[in-house]
Structure formats: C-alpha cells, structure tokens
Write a protein that holds these residues in place. Sequence first.
Motif, PDB file in Angstrom:
ATOM      1  N   PRO A  60       0.816  -1.220   0.000  1.00 18.92           N
ATOM      2  CA  PRO A  60       0.000   0.000   0.000  1.00 18.92           C
ATOM      3  C   PRO A  60       0.849   1.269   0.000  1.00 18.92           C
ATOM      4  CG  PRO A  60      -0.881  -1.586   1.561  1.00 18.92           C
ATOM      5  CD  PRO A  60       0.448  -2.118   1.123  1.00 18.92           C
ATOM      6  N   GLU A  61       1.952   1.243   0.738  1.00 20.06           N
ATOM      7  CA  GLU A  61       2.842   2.402   0.761  1.00 20.06           C
ATOM      8  C   GLU A  61       3.449   2.640  -0.621  1.00 20.06           C
ATOM      9  OE1 GLU A  61       2.589   0.768   4.903  1.00 20.06           O
ATOM     10  OE2 GLU A  61       2.871  -0.087   2.915  1.00 20.06           O
ATOM     11  N   ALA A  62       3.852   1.543  -1.285  1.00 21.29           N
ATOM     12  CA  ALA A  62       4.436   1.666  -2.619  1.00 21.29           C
ATOM     13  C   ALA A  62       3.419   2.216  -3.618  1.00 21.29           C
ATOM     14  CB  ALA A  62       4.958   0.310  -3.097  1.00 21.29           C
ATOM     15  N   VAL A  63       2.176   1.747  -3.543  1.00 26.34           N
ATOM     16  CA  VAL A  63       1.123   2.242  -4.422  1.00 26.34           C
ATOM     17  C   VAL A  63       0.917   3.740  -4.220  1.00 26.34           C
ATOM     18  CG1 VAL A  63      -1.367   2.168  -4.885  1.00 26.34           C
ATOM     19  CG2 VAL A  63      -0.071   0.037  -4.653  1.00 26.34           C
ATOM     20  N   ALA A  64       0.866   4.169  -2.966  1.00 26.02           N
ATOM     21  CA  ALA A  64       0.646   5.582  -2.662  1.00 26.02           C
ATOM     22  C   ALA A  64       1.819   6.440  -3.123  1.00 26.02           C
ATOM     23  CB  ALA A  64       0.414   5.763  -1.165  1.00 26.02           C
ATOM     24  N   ILE A  65       3.029   5.965  -2.885  1.00 20.07           N
ATOM     25  CA  ILE A  65       4.208   6.756  -3.250  1.00 20.07           C
ATOM     26  C   ILE A  65       4.323   6.898  -4.759  1.00 20.07           C
ATOM     27  CG2 ILE A  65       6.739   6.736  -3.284  1.00 20.07           C
ATOM     28  CD1 ILE A  65       6.621   5.608  -0.417  1.00 20.07           C
ATOM     29  N   ARG A  66       4.129   5.805  -5.493  1.00 13.09           N
ATOM     30  CA  ARG A  66       4.252   5.932  -6.945  1.00 13.09           C
ATOM     31  C   ARG A  66       3.116   6.773  -7.509  1.00 13.09           C
ATOM     32  NH1 ARG A  66       3.058  -0.353  -8.664  1.00 13.09           N
ATOM     33  NH2 ARG A  66       0.959  -0.088  -9.524  1.00 13.09           N
ATOM     34  N   SER A  67       1.947   6.766  -6.873  1.00 17.61           N
ATOM     35  CA  SER A  67       0.860   7.645  -7.306  1.00 17.61           C
ATOM     36  C   SER A  67       1.271   9.099  -7.145  1.00 17.61           C
ATOM     37  CB  SER A  67      -0.413   7.371  -6.502  1.00 17.61           C
ATOM     38  OG  SER A  67      -0.932   6.090  -6.790  1.00 17.61           O
ATOM     39  N   ARG A  68       1.882   9.419  -6.021  1.00 16.13           N
ATOM     40  CA  ARG A  68       2.361  10.777  -5.791  1.00 16.13           C
ATOM     41  C   ARG A  68       3.419  11.173  -6.819  1.00 16.13           C
ATOM     42  NH1 ARG A  68      -0.811  14.256  -3.286  1.00 16.13           N
ATOM     43  NH2 ARG A  68      -1.248  13.774  -1.107  1.00 16.13           N
ATOM     44  N   MET A  69       4.325  10.251  -7.116  1.00 18.21           N
ATOM     45  CA  MET A  69       5.385  10.548  -8.075  1.00 18.21           C
ATOM     46  C   MET A  69       4.821  10.819  -9.463  1.00 18.21           C
ATOM     47  SD  MET A  69       8.114   7.694  -6.702  1.00 18.21           S
ATOM     48  CE  MET A  69       9.427   8.024  -7.895  1.00 18.21           C
ATOM     49  N   LEU A  70       3.851  10.013  -9.878  1.00 18.44           N
ATOM     50  CA  LEU A  70       3.215  10.242 -11.177  1.00 18.44           C
ATOM     51  C   LEU A  70       2.386  11.526 -11.164  1.00 18.44           C
ATOM     52  CD1 LEU A  70       2.158   6.568 -11.982  1.00 18.44           C
ATOM     53  CD2 LEU A  70       3.952   7.881 -13.123  1.00 18.44           C
ATOM     54  N   ASP A  71       1.723  11.802 -10.048  1.00 14.93           N
ATOM     55  CA  ASP A  71       0.979  13.064  -9.908  1.00 14.93           C
ATOM     56  C   ASP A  71       1.899  14.257 -10.160  1.00 14.93           C
ATOM     57  OD1 ASP A  71      -1.260  11.621  -9.213  1.00 14.93           O
ATOM     58  OD2 ASP A  71      -1.381  12.360  -7.143  1.00 14.93           O
ATOM     59  N   PRO A 245       9.883  12.309  -1.237  1.00 16.59           N
ATOM     60  CA  PRO A 245       9.648  12.984   0.046  1.00 16.59           C
ATOM     61  C   PRO A 245       8.682  12.238   0.955  1.00 16.59           C
ATOM     62  CG  PRO A 245       8.636  14.205  -1.787  1.00 16.59           C
ATOM     63  CD  PRO A 245       9.526  13.176  -2.386  1.00 16.59           C
ATOM     64  N   GLU A 246       7.794  11.411   0.377  1.00 11.36           N
ATOM     65  CA  GLU A 246       6.831  10.662   1.185  1.00 11.36           C
ATOM     66  C   GLU A 246       7.498   9.665   2.121  1.00 11.36           C
ATOM     67  OE1 GLU A 246       4.845  12.618  -1.971  1.00 11.36           O
ATOM     68  OE2 GLU A 246       6.481  11.153  -2.115  1.00 11.36           O
ATOM     69  N   ARG A 247       8.734   9.280   1.836  1.00 12.44           N
ATOM     70  CA  ARG A 247       9.397   8.291   2.681  1.00 12.44           C
ATOM     71  C   ARG A 247       9.533   8.781   4.120  1.00 12.44           C
ATOM     72  NH1 ARG A 247      15.874   8.745   1.031  1.00 12.44           N
ATOM     73  NH2 ARG A 247      16.211  10.763   2.056  1.00 12.44           N
ATOM     74  N   ASP A 248       9.548  10.114   4.299  1.00 13.17           N
ATOM     75  CA  ASP A 248       9.717  10.658   5.651  1.00 13.17           C
ATOM     76  C   ASP A 248       8.475  10.480   6.513  1.00 13.17           C
ATOM     77  OD1 ASP A 248      12.333  11.429   5.137  1.00 13.17           O
ATOM     78  OD2 ASP A 248      11.737  13.382   4.349  1.00 13.17           O
TER      79      ASP A 248
END
Length: 279
Positions: A60-71, A245-248
């Motif tokens: 779920p974290e990976a899905v959210a992070i890559r969504s942010r990156m594509l956004d 940046p979401e990793r933080d």
Amino acid sequence: MTTVTIDHLTPLQKTLLITLNGRVLDANRKRPLLDDAKAVELARGIDYDHSTVRLGAGVPEAVAIRSRMLDRAVTAFVHRHRDAVVVELGCGLETRHWRLTASEPEPWRDVDWYDVDFPEVIALRETLMDEADRGHSVGVSLLDSTWTDTIPGDRPAVILSDGVLGFLSEDDNRRVLRRITDHFATGELVFNAYTRLTARMNGRFTQVVGMPHDFRGYGISDPEDVTALNPALTFIDEQFGDAAPERDKLNLAYRLLARLFAGWRGQARRGVWVVRYRF
C-alpha cells in the motif's frame, strides 16, 4: 448504498483492485501518504470481498508513493503546457484527474484528460464516477491501434501508465510505444517500471485477483531498454520511491531502509521506479 458487481471482468481487468485497495489502505492510515478519499468511495461501490485482495507488507505504501510521483510528473508537465492533453493508459479506477484538479483547478482549465482502458473497465468507471470537467473516456484495448483515434495528436501530450505496460509482452510494448510516437507530435511518457526480476514474480502478486501464478510481466534492466523498443523516445530521467519525500512519513524501519537503498541504484530500481521519456 447500491453496489455494482465486477464478476464479468477478466483477471487482468480485475488487477485494478490491487492499486485501488492499496490507495484505500493508505487512506485509512493514521498518516496517509496519498489520502485518496475518492478511492474509499469507489471501493464501497463495488460488490466484492476486498479482504481477498491481500497486499503484502509495504505494497500500500508503494502504491501511494508511486501515485504521488506520477501526480508530480503530470502536474509539472501541465504547468509548462497549459493546453496539454493528459492520457492515462490502463486507467482502471484511478482517481488522478479528480485528485489533481480538485487540489489546484486553475492550471487544468484548458487541459483535456483521456482515460484509456478496456470497454468493460470504462463502463465500470462511468457507473461509479461522474465524468470530470474536460474528461474523456476511451474504451479500447491498447493493442487496438484505434485507441488514439479520438485523442488530439497536435497538442503537447503527457502519457502516463501506472502498471499497465508491465502486463504487456515486449512485442506489445513495442506496438504501444510506436503508436504513441506516431500519433502524438510532442510530449512525455512517464510510467512505473519493473525490473526483470520483479516482472518475473508478477503472477505471485496478482494471483489474488485470479491471474495465473506463473504469469510473467515485462521488465527492463535499464531505462535505455525502452528506447531500444522505440528509438523515437529519448530518456529524460528516473526517480525512485526510496528518495521520494513521502518516505519521511514512513515508520522508522522503512525510513532507514529507504535512505540506504536510495543511493544504491540497483536495489532502488526493485522498489518504486518511475521513468520519464521525451518524444
């Protein structure tokens, strides 16, 4: 609340549940990375036992992070090209158009957004979601060369894909990439890539929606593998979820691992890996 069934969808089409459920699980976190409330609403509208779509630790974290990156990639392109065309390949029940235009409507005033997927998936989207302003649905398989027929080719275009290219064969990817550069005059292609090792394990991650356990996706060793499929593409850059940046916002263990892997390109590519090309 009235719900719709998805029993008629194929296992490949049902993979949309994996990214949807990833966004839902993220939204239910105490500190969400994406906070996609629309995904929660959509999941409630589907008559399906979502608990059967079990996602591994960190997915779920990976899905959210890559969504942010594509956004961020799409938003940056639109800020440079206010008359852009956005094309989401294999859109599934992605809510990117809704997310981005709701948070910052002004730059999107003259942007047209095209969501492309199988006719059955587009019909599901249209049942569950109201069409956004300047939004257009294209219910055609990407392997059908007519999928571009209703999309303007003479405006700057950003083509994005969250996962779908990894489900196509090498030959099918070559066909889709060629269709993009043949139809669109100028723009960018951005998508999350899989290493060859990750792609070989695709069936293990997608069997929860009925995909064969031995299914193998398409992976690359290097971003230039994509330009070898279509020399009309020029590699721009690659970004890693471990450096996002979401990793933080992750727990301490994940943060420490992310910082370690961020500087280790080979390992970072096995996680969230987003590549960008110019055409």
